[in-house]
Design an enzyme around this catalytic site. Structure first.
Site, short mmCIF file in Angstrom:
data_model
loop_
_atom_site.label_atom_id
_atom_site.label_comp_id
_atom_site.label_asym_id
_atom_site.label_seq_id
_atom_site.Cartn_x
_atom_site.Cartn_y
_atom_site.Cartn_z
N ASP A 70 74.30 22.48 -4.89
CA ASP A 70 74.54 23.43 -3.80
C ASP A 70 73.27 24.24 -3.55
OD1 ASP A 70 74.71 25.00 -6.09
OD2 ASP A 70 76.49 26.10 -5.46
N TYR A 72 70.35 27.12 -3.14
CA TYR A 72 69.89 28.21 -4.01
C TYR A 72 70.62 29.49 -3.63
CZ TYR A 72 65.99 25.14 -5.33
OH TYR A 72 65.22 24.10 -5.80
N PHE A 83 66.70 21.08 -3.40
CA PHE A 83 65.55 21.31 -4.28
C PHE A 83 64.37 22.00 -3.58
CE2 PHE A 83 67.67 17.67 -6.40
CZ PHE A 83 67.93 18.26 -7.61
N HIS A 192 69.67 15.50 -14.97
CA HIS A 192 69.23 16.49 -13.97
C HIS A 192 67.89 17.10 -14.36
CE1 HIS A 192 69.32 20.08 -11.40
NE2 HIS A 192 70.18 19.41 -10.66
#
Length: 225
Positions: A70, A72, A83, A192
């Site tokens: 989701d 930031y 990202f 991740h």
């Protein structure tokens, strides 16, 4: 309505695919959130950037899909590309690790002063968060309401394109593998890139950037990284 008005501003043919989805539950949720928060707590990204990842190329021109979770949750960071943060914003830890892996994999140098990944989007990389909005300071707060929509979009890309690289970092992204036709596309999986995951091993050395370039070149699409 909150979401429908933004869809009309999408500059590519993703707009026509997105319009087919029933946003009534999301609209109702967002309406309730806005009333509840009463401008005291923000929703990210800014309204005009919610569908930003769909603004750079048409569906058939998709080369790579990178799935984030989701947006930031801090002021000024979320820009509708997973990202990615705007130029001038401190680079988040996960993106630092992505840059490190990219440098090692491609034997290149990355501008680590800039976290804006718009140049990836411009080359056909769909930087898709599985939730398109979030409440300020509260991760995963809008996760459930967007899940069906982003599942629909992943499946649409799988159905409407060929030879796309799907990069799935982390267990949550990997849970979306069931919506992807692995006979038509390349699926790359790793832990991740967040410090909690990457430093345990399994992200560094995954070589997803070179693997993506190789696959795309083999299928006449040209490398993107």
């Amino acid at each position: 309505m909150y979401i429908q008005s933004i869809i009309q501003t999408i500059k590519t043919d993703w707009k026509y695919c997105i319009e087919k989805y029933d946003f009534s539950k999301i609209e109702e949720f967002m309406k309730t959130e806005l009333i509840l928060l009463d401008n005291q707590i923000k929703i990210f990204p800014p309204k005009h950037l919610i569908f930003n990842c769909f603004d750079y190329f048409n569906i058939k021109d998709t080369k790579v899909v990178i799935l984030g979770q989701d947006p930031y949750i801090n002021v000024g960071e979320a820009m509708g590309l997973c990202f990615s943060v705007p130029y001038g914003i401190k680079i988040p830890p996960s993106l630092k690790n992505i840059y490190k892996e990219m440098e090692d994999d491609l034997e290149t140098t990355v501008n680590k002063e800039c976290g804006d990944l718009t140049h990836w989007a411009e080359k056909g990389v769909l930087l898709l968060n599985t939730a398109l909005t979030v409440r300020q300071y509260k991760s995963n707060s809008h996760k459930k309401v967007w899940q069906d929509f982003t599942d629909y979009m992943i499946e649409t890309v799988s159905n409407e394109t060929e030879h796309v690289v799907f990069i799935l970092w982390g267990r949550y992204a990997q849970s979306k593998k069931k919506y992807i036709d692995c006979e038509k596309h390349l699926i790359l999986e790793a832990i991740h890139p967040s410090p909690l995951g990457a430093n345990k091993g399994g992200f560094f050395g995954c070589k997803h950037f070179s693997a993506s370039n190789k696959y795309l070149e083999e299928h006449g699409k040209g490398k993107v990284f």
